[in-house]
Design a protein around this motif. Structure first.
Motif, PDB file in Angstrom:
ATOM      1  N   GLY A   1     -11.669 -14.441  -2.534  1.00  3.69           N
ATOM      2  CA  GLY A   1     -10.485 -13.589  -2.638  1.00  3.69           C
ATOM      3  C   GLY A   1     -10.878 -12.143  -2.941  1.00  3.69           C
ATOM      4  O   GLY A   1     -10.365 -11.207  -2.325  1.00  3.69           O
ATOM      5  N   LEU A   2     -11.843 -11.968  -3.855  1.00  2.94           N
ATOM      6  CA  LEU A   2     -12.280 -10.610  -4.209  1.00  2.94           C
ATOM      7  C   LEU A   2     -12.970  -9.948  -3.018  1.00  2.94           C
ATOM      8  O   LEU A   2     -12.711  -8.770  -2.719  1.00  2.94           O
ATOM      9  CB  LEU A   2     -13.227 -10.662  -5.426  1.00  2.94           C
ATOM     10  CG  LEU A   2     -12.592 -11.053  -6.766  1.00  2.94           C
ATOM     11  CD1 LEU A   2     -13.636 -11.128  -7.861  1.00  2.94           C
ATOM     12  CD2 LEU A   2     -11.490 -10.078  -7.161  1.00  2.94           C
TER      13      LEU A   2
ATOM     14  N   THR B   1      -1.206 -15.657  -0.016  1.00  7.41           N
ATOM     15  CA  THR B   1      -0.584 -15.678   1.311  1.00  7.41           C
ATOM     16  C   THR B   1       0.242 -14.400   1.527  1.00  7.41           C
ATOM     17  O   THR B   1       0.164 -13.769   2.589  1.00  7.41           O
ATOM     18  CB  THR B   1       0.303 -16.937   1.465  1.00  7.41           C
ATOM     19  OG1 THR B   1      -0.500 -18.078   1.188  1.00  7.41           O
ATOM     20  CG2 THR B   1       0.879 -17.058   2.862  1.00  7.41           C
ATOM     21  N   ILE B   2       0.986 -14.006   0.478  1.00 12.49           N
ATOM     22  CA  ILE B   2       1.777 -12.765   0.575  1.00 12.49           C
ATOM     23  C   ILE B   2       0.826 -11.572   0.774  1.00 12.49           C
ATOM     24  O   ILE B   2       1.038 -10.728   1.653  1.00 12.49           O
ATOM     25  CB  ILE B   2       2.658 -12.583  -0.688  1.00 12.49           C
ATOM     26  CG1 ILE B   2       3.742 -13.676  -0.719  1.00 12.49           C
ATOM     27  CG2 ILE B   2       3.296 -11.193  -0.725  1.00 12.49           C
ATOM     28  CD1 ILE B   2       4.500 -13.794  -2.024  1.00 12.49           C
ATOM     29  N   ALA B   3      -0.270 -11.559  -0.027  1.00 11.04           N
ATOM     30  CA  ALA B   3      -1.246 -10.469   0.092  1.00 11.04           C
ATOM     31  C   ALA B   3      -1.877 -10.460   1.488  1.00 11.04           C
ATOM     32  O   ALA B   3      -2.105  -9.398   2.069  1.00 11.04           O
ATOM     33  CB  ALA B   3      -2.318 -10.615  -0.978  1.00 11.04           C
ATOM     34  N   GLY B   4      -2.121 -11.649   2.026  1.00  8.29           N
ATOM     35  CA  GLY B   4      -2.708 -11.773   3.369  1.00  8.29           C
ATOM     36  C   GLY B   4      -1.823 -11.119   4.420  1.00  8.29           C
ATOM     37  O   GLY B   4      -2.314 -10.402   5.300  1.00  8.29           O
ATOM     38  N   PHE B   5      -0.506 -11.354   4.326  1.00  6.47           N
ATOM     39  CA  PHE B   5       0.426 -10.740   5.291  1.00  6.47           C
ATOM     40  C   PHE B   5       0.505  -9.228   5.064  1.00  6.47           C
ATOM     41  O   PHE B   5       0.512  -8.448   6.008  1.00  6.47           O
ATOM     42  CB  PHE B   5       1.831 -11.376   5.170  1.00  6.47           C
ATOM     43  CG  PHE B   5       1.913 -12.705   5.877  1.00  6.47           C
ATOM     44  CD1 PHE B   5       1.749 -12.787   7.259  1.00  6.47           C
ATOM     45  CD2 PHE B   5       2.138 -13.883   5.166  1.00  6.47           C
ATOM     46  CE1 PHE B   5       1.814 -14.015   7.917  1.00  6.47           C
ATOM     47  CE2 PHE B   5       2.206 -15.115   5.808  1.00  6.47           C
ATOM     48  CZ  PHE B   5       2.044 -15.180   7.194  1.00  6.47           C
ATOM     49  N   PHE B   6       0.532  -8.859   3.775  1.00  7.75           N
ATOM     50  CA  PHE B   6       0.645  -7.435   3.444  1.00  7.75           C
ATOM     51  C   PHE B   6      -0.542  -6.644   4.012  1.00  7.75           C
ATOM     52  O   PHE B   6      -0.373  -5.591   4.622  1.00  7.75           O
ATOM     53  CB  PHE B   6       0.744  -7.261   1.920  1.00  7.75           C
ATOM     54  CG  PHE B   6       0.845  -5.834   1.493  1.00  7.75           C
ATOM     55  CD1 PHE B   6       2.054  -5.148   1.597  1.00  7.75           C
ATOM     56  CD2 PHE B   6      -0.271  -5.156   1.004  1.00  7.75           C
ATOM     57  CE1 PHE B   6       2.140  -3.811   1.224  1.00  7.75           C
ATOM     58  CE2 PHE B   6      -0.192  -3.820   0.628  1.00  7.75           C
ATOM     59  CZ  PHE B   6       1.021  -3.147   0.735  1.00  7.75           C
ATOM     60  N   PHE B   7      -1.767  -7.193   3.807  1.00  6.23           N
ATOM     61  CA  PHE B   7      -2.968  -6.471   4.247  1.00  6.23           C
ATOM     62  C   PHE B   7      -3.359  -6.812   5.684  1.00  6.23           C
ATOM     63  O   PHE B   7      -4.372  -6.330   6.178  1.00  6.23           O
ATOM     64  CB  PHE B   7      -4.142  -6.764   3.300  1.00  6.23           C
ATOM     65  CG  PHE B   7      -4.007  -6.090   1.964  1.00  6.23           C
ATOM     66  CD1 PHE B   7      -4.148  -4.713   1.858  1.00  6.23           C
ATOM     67  CD2 PHE B   7      -3.731  -6.824   0.821  1.00  6.23           C
ATOM     68  CE1 PHE B   7      -4.030  -4.089   0.630  1.00  6.23           C
ATOM     69  CE2 PHE B   7      -3.613  -6.209  -0.413  1.00  6.23           C
ATOM     70  CZ  PHE B   7      -3.757  -4.830  -0.507  1.00  6.23           C
ATOM     71  N   GLN B   8      -2.559  -7.663   6.329  1.00  2.00           N
ATOM     72  CA  GLN B   8      -2.820  -8.081   7.720  1.00  2.00           C
ATOM     73  C   GLN B   8      -4.278  -8.494   7.914  1.00  2.00           C
ATOM     74  O   GLN B   8      -5.009  -7.913   8.723  1.00  2.00           O
ATOM     75  CB  GLN B   8      -2.452  -6.950   8.678  1.00  2.00           C
ATOM     76  CG  GLN B   8      -0.965  -6.631   8.589  1.00  2.00           C
ATOM     77  CD  GLN B   8      -0.538  -5.561   9.568  1.00  2.00           C
ATOM     78  OE1 GLN B   8      -1.305  -4.686   9.927  1.00  2.00           O
ATOM     79  NE2 GLN B   8       0.688  -5.631  10.006  1.00  2.00           N
ATOM     80  N   ILE B   9      -4.695  -9.481   7.135  1.00  3.87           N
ATOM     81  CA  ILE B   9      -6.087  -9.941   7.197  1.00  3.87           C
ATOM     82  C   ILE B   9      -6.356 -10.641   8.533  1.00  3.87           C
ATOM     83  O   ILE B   9      -5.422 -11.094   9.205  1.00  3.87           O
ATOM     84  CB  ILE B   9      -6.447 -10.849   5.984  1.00  3.87           C
ATOM     85  CG1 ILE B   9      -5.589 -12.126   5.962  1.00  3.87           C
ATOM     86  CG2 ILE B   9      -6.328 -10.102   4.677  1.00  3.87           C
ATOM     87  CD1 ILE B   9      -5.983 -13.099   4.862  1.00  3.87           C
ATOM     88  N   SER B  10      -7.626 -10.728   8.883  1.00  2.00           N
ATOM     89  CA  SER B  10      -8.004 -11.279  10.203  1.00  2.00           C
ATOM     90  C   SER B  10      -7.887 -12.810  10.207  1.00  2.00           C
ATOM     91  O   SER B  10      -7.762 -13.438   9.144  1.00  2.00           O
ATOM     92  CB  SER B  10      -9.439 -10.881  10.529  1.00  2.00           C
ATOM     93  OG  SER B  10     -10.313 -11.565   9.662  1.00  2.00           O
ATOM     94  N   LYS B  11      -7.993 -13.374  11.423  1.00  3.22           N
ATOM     95  CA  LYS B  11      -7.942 -14.838  11.573  1.00  3.22           C
ATOM     96  C   LYS B  11      -9.047 -15.511  10.774  1.00  3.22           C
ATOM     97  O   LYS B  11      -8.848 -16.534  10.141  1.00  3.22           O
ATOM     98  CB  LYS B  11      -8.140 -15.188  13.060  1.00  3.22           C
ATOM     99  CG  LYS B  11      -6.864 -15.652  13.725  1.00  3.22           C
ATOM    100  CD  LYS B  11      -7.127 -16.371  15.021  1.00  3.22           C
ATOM    101  CE  LYS B  11      -7.700 -15.468  16.067  1.00  3.22           C
ATOM    102  NZ  LYS B  11      -7.772 -15.921  17.402  1.00  3.22           N
ATOM    103  N   GLU B  12     -10.237 -14.896  10.816  1.00  7.03           N
ATOM    104  CA  GLU B  12     -11.396 -15.459  10.095  1.00  7.03           C
ATOM    105  C   GLU B  12     -11.144 -15.440   8.577  1.00  7.03           C
ATOM    106  O   GLU B  12     -11.496 -16.371   7.869  1.00  7.03           O
ATOM    107  CB  GLU B  12     -12.682 -14.671  10.405  1.00  7.03           C
ATOM    108  CG  GLU B  12     -13.205 -14.845  11.812  1.00  7.03           C
ATOM    109  CD  GLU B  12     -12.441 -14.015  12.845  1.00  7.03           C
ATOM    110  OE1 GLU B  12     -11.604 -13.160  12.453  1.00  7.03           O
ATOM    111  OE2 GLU B  12     -12.668 -14.241  14.050  1.00  7.03           O
ATOM    112  N   GLU B  13     -10.514 -14.344   8.109  1.00  5.00           N
ATOM    113  CA  GLU B  13     -10.224 -14.242   6.671  1.00  5.00           C
ATOM    114  C   GLU B  13      -9.171 -15.274   6.250  1.00  5.00           C
ATOM    115  O   GLU B  13      -9.295 -15.906   5.199  1.00  5.00           O
ATOM    116  CB  GLU B  13      -9.769 -12.811   6.325  1.00  5.00           C
ATOM    117  CG  GLU B  13     -10.911 -11.818   6.392  1.00  5.00           C
ATOM    118  CD  GLU B  13     -10.467 -10.359   6.333  1.00  5.00           C
ATOM    119  OE1 GLU B  13     -11.249  -9.527   5.847  1.00  5.00           O
ATOM    120  OE2 GLU B  13      -9.347 -10.041   6.809  1.00  5.00           O
TER     121      GLU B  13
END
Ligand SMILES: Nc1ncnc2c1ncn2[C@@H]1O[C@H](COP(=O)(O)OP(=O)(O)OP(=O)(O)O)[C@@H](O)[C@H]1O
Length: 133
Positions: free
Chosen positions: A120-121, A50-62
């Motif tokens: 994740g990878l 979740t932290i990595a998701g915010f850091f990399f600003q992943i898309s809604k689909e991701e």
């Protein structure tokens, strides 16, 4: 026993009973993190992702994909624990079918965890590579 099953079929819908079911499910949630140490590892992974998701600003689909696979892992872990409890209630002696049943339940968790790892990878490796370049 048959009488009890028949009554359940004929039982009228009740909001109170549905709320009670939530309470039991929540109790299971507490058991899961209290006794299943693998679940703590999965929870730690979920927080990290979740932290990595915010850091990399992943898309809604991701985000959606990540939460589907993470939910799948926790659900598999809950079913695995449930099978372990039930199997131990049936017999604590070494029995071939209990062994197979527990092994299969553990395989289910492994499949779910491996799927989550692959997703994740796929999501994060290209982002990490482009960050490093
Ligand atoms: N009663 C039994 N009869 C035969 N084999 C068994 C029995 N109980 C456990 N086993 C074997 O030992 C393995 C581990 O079972 P156990 O119940 O100790 O799970 P565990 O170590 O708590 O697993 P986890 O770490 O996934 O929670 C099983 O997968 C199975 O192969």
């Amino acid at each position: 026993m048959e009488h009890k099953i028949k009554n359940k079929v004929e039982e009228p819908f009740s909001f109170k009973k549905r709320l009670e079911s939530f309470r039991y499910a929540f109790k299971g949630f507490v058991w899961l993190f209290r006794f299943e140490h693998n679940s703590r590892i999965h929870l730690f992974s979920l927080i990290a992702v979740t932290i990595a998701g915010f850091f990399f600003q992943i898309s809604k689909e991701e985000w959606a994909l990540l939460f589907i696979v993470c939910g799948f892992v926790f659900a598999a872990e809950a079913f695995n624990s449930s099978i372990e409890f039930l199997a131990d209630e049936v017999s604590l002696e070494k029995r071939d079918k209990i062994g197979k049943s527990k092994d299969l339940a553990a395989t289910g968790v492994l499949i779910a965890a491996f799927t989550a790892l692959i997703i994740g990878l796929i999501i994060f490796v290209p982002k990490i590579i482009s960050l490093l370049n």
